[in-house]
Scaffold this motif. Structure first.
Motif, mmCIF file in Angstrom:
data_model
loop_
_atom_site.group_PDB
_atom_site.id
_atom_site.type_symbol
_atom_site.label_atom_id
_atom_site.label_comp_id
_atom_site.label_asym_id
_atom_site.label_seq_id
_atom_site.Cartn_x
_atom_site.Cartn_y
_atom_site.Cartn_z
ATOM 1 N N ALA A 53 97.369 -79.810 72.848
ATOM 2 C CA ALA A 53 96.979 -79.810 71.434
ATOM 3 C C ALA A 53 95.769 -80.704 71.203
ATOM 4 N N ILE A 54 95.740 -81.863 71.847
ATOM 5 C CA ILE A 54 94.607 -82.775 71.705
ATOM 6 C C ILE A 54 93.345 -82.145 72.291
ATOM 7 N N ASP A 55 93.474 -81.495 73.449
ATOM 8 C CA ASP A 55 92.325 -80.835 74.074
ATOM 9 C C ASP A 55 91.758 -79.745 73.167
ATOM 10 N N MET A 56 92.646 -78.965 72.547
ATOM 11 C CA MET A 56 92.192 -77.896 71.667
ATOM 12 C C MET A 56 91.486 -78.466 70.436
ATOM 13 N N ALA A 57 91.953 -79.597 69.945
ATOM 14 C CA ALA A 57 91.341 -80.219 68.770
ATOM 15 C C ALA A 57 89.954 -80.762 69.081
ATOM 16 N N HIS A 58 89.699 -81.100 70.349
ATOM 17 C CA HIS A 58 88.419 -81.679 70.728
ATOM 18 C C HIS A 58 87.446 -80.674 71.344
ATOM 19 N N GLU A 59 87.805 -79.406 71.327
ATOM 20 C CA GLU A 59 86.912 -78.408 71.911
ATOM 21 C C GLU A 59 85.615 -78.335 71.126
ATOM 22 N N GLU A 60 84.544 -78.068 71.841
ATOM 23 C CA GLU A 60 83.254 -77.932 71.198
ATOM 24 C C GLU A 60 83.208 -76.621 70.422
ATOM 25 N N ASP A 61 82.548 -76.651 69.299
ATOM 26 C CA ASP A 61 82.365 -75.446 68.494
ATOM 27 C C ASP A 61 80.937 -74.956 68.690
ATOM 28 N N VAL A 62 80.685 -74.466 69.877
ATOM 29 C CA VAL A 62 79.337 -74.069 70.271
ATOM 30 C C VAL A 62 78.817 -72.943 69.385
ATOM 31 N N THR A 63 79.677 -72.043 68.972
ATOM 32 C CA THR A 63 79.252 -70.934 68.116
ATOM 33 C C THR A 63 78.651 -71.446 66.812
ATOM 34 N N THR A 64 79.287 -72.439 66.212
ATOM 35 C CA THR A 64 78.771 -73.037 64.978
ATOM 36 C C THR A 64 77.435 -73.712 65.234
ATOM 37 N N TRP A 65 77.305 -74.378 66.368
ATOM 38 C CA TRP A 65 76.052 -75.047 66.712
ATOM 39 C C TRP A 65 74.925 -74.027 66.885
ATOM 40 N N ILE A 66 75.237 -72.899 67.549
ATOM 41 C CA ILE A 66 74.233 -71.849 67.751
ATOM 42 C C ILE A 66 73.770 -71.315 66.401
ATOM 43 N N GLN A 67 74.704 -71.090 65.498
ATOM 44 C CA GLN A 67 74.346 -70.597 64.165
ATOM 45 C C GLN A 67 73.480 -71.607 63.414
ATOM 46 N N ALA A 68 73.802 -72.887 63.547
ATOM 47 C CA ALA A 68 73.007 -73.925 62.880
ATOM 48 C C ALA A 68 71.587 -73.946 63.421
ATOM 49 N N ILE A 69 71.423 -73.795 64.713
ATOM 50 C CA ILE A 69 70.081 -73.776 65.313
ATOM 51 C C ILE A 69 69.316 -72.546 64.850
ATOM 52 N N ALA A 70 69.975 -71.398 64.809
ATOM 53 C CA ALA A 70 69.320 -70.165 64.356
ATOM 54 C C ALA A 70 68.829 -70.317 62.921
ATOM 55 N N GLN A 71 69.631 -70.899 62.058
ATOM 56 C CA GLN A 71 69.222 -71.120 60.664
ATOM 57 C C GLN A 71 68.058 -72.102 60.591
ATOM 58 N N CYS A 72 68.114 -73.127 61.419
ATOM 59 C CA CYS A 72 67.035 -74.124 61.458
ATOM 60 C C CYS A 72 65.727 -73.465 61.867
ATOM 61 N N LEU A 73 65.766 -72.592 62.868
ATOM 62 C CA LEU A 73 64.553 -71.927 63.354
ATOM 63 C C LEU A 73 63.986 -70.969 62.311
ATOM 64 N N GLN A 74 64.853 -70.360 61.514
ATOM 65 C CA GLN A 74 64.389 -69.454 60.458
ATOM 66 C C GLN A 74 63.634 -70.213 59.367
ATOM 67 N N GLN A 75 63.942 -71.486 59.208
ATOM 68 C CA GLN A 75 63.298 -72.293 58.172
ATOM 69 C C GLN A 75 61.921 -72.805 58.604
ATOM 70 N N HIS A 76 61.613 -72.714 59.880
ATOM 71 C CA HIS A 76 60.315 -73.175 60.381
ATOM 72 C C HIS A 76 59.366 -71.974 60.469
ATOM 73 N N PRO A 77 58.206 -72.057 59.796
ATOM 74 C CA PRO A 77 57.275 -70.921 59.813
ATOM 75 C C PRO A 77 56.575 -70.724 61.169
ATOM 76 N N GLN A 78 56.431 -71.796 61.947
ATOM 77 C CA GLN A 78 55.741 -71.661 63.234
ATOM 78 C C GLN A 78 56.671 -71.001 64.265
ATOM 79 N N LEU A 79 56.049 -70.402 65.263
ATOM 80 C CA LEU A 79 56.810 -69.688 66.292
ATOM 81 C C LEU A 79 57.469 -70.627 67.289
ATOM 82 N N GLN A 80 56.908 -71.803 67.470
ATOM 83 C CA GLN A 80 57.466 -72.754 68.423
ATOM 84 C C GLN A 80 57.950 -73.995 67.688
#
Length: 114
Positions: A53-80
């Motif tokens: 149960a403790i291990d499951m509670a501490h699992e990384e939420d990589v999917t949420t992180w990927i979504q956050a990065i995608a949203q961040c990149l959409q907010q930047h007008p430059q390609l890089q």
């Protein structure tokens, strides 16, 4: 000269087998009552369930992180966008960003020395 085999079995006393001592670092010193053993096994099972149960509670939420990065990149007008810019925008530890960038479908490029 002929070769003879001489056996001394009749002259030597029969060897008495020695009891073997346990070779383990934790030798068995007695019997365990069945109820004690069952209680011990239940305790082990409970500890394993708690650890799971403790291990499951501490699992990384990589999917949420990927979504956050995608949203961040959409907010930047430059390609890089640099890794540090993403980190500053999201206020996430670099290790989380790396863990999200690697399985995410992002185009990564190294510029300059690494």
């Amino acid at each position: 000269m002929a070769q003879y085999n001489v056996t001394l079995d009749e002259l030597l006393p029969a060897a008495v087998p020695k009891p073997q001592t346990p070779q383990s670092a934790n030798p068995v010193v007695g019997l365990v009552a069945q109820t004690n053993l069952l209680e011990f096994l239940n305790q082990i099972h409970l500890e394993q369930a708690q650890n799971s149960a403790i291990d499951m509670a501490h699992e990384e939420d990589v999917t949420t992180w990927i979504q956050a990065i995608a949203q961040c990149l959409q907010q930047h007008p430059q390609l890089q966008v640099s890794l540090l810019e993403i980190q500053r925008s999201l206020q996430m530890p670099l290790i989380q960003i790396w863990l999200a960038l690697l399985p995410g479908e992002f185009s990564l490029e190294q510029q300059g020395d690494f």
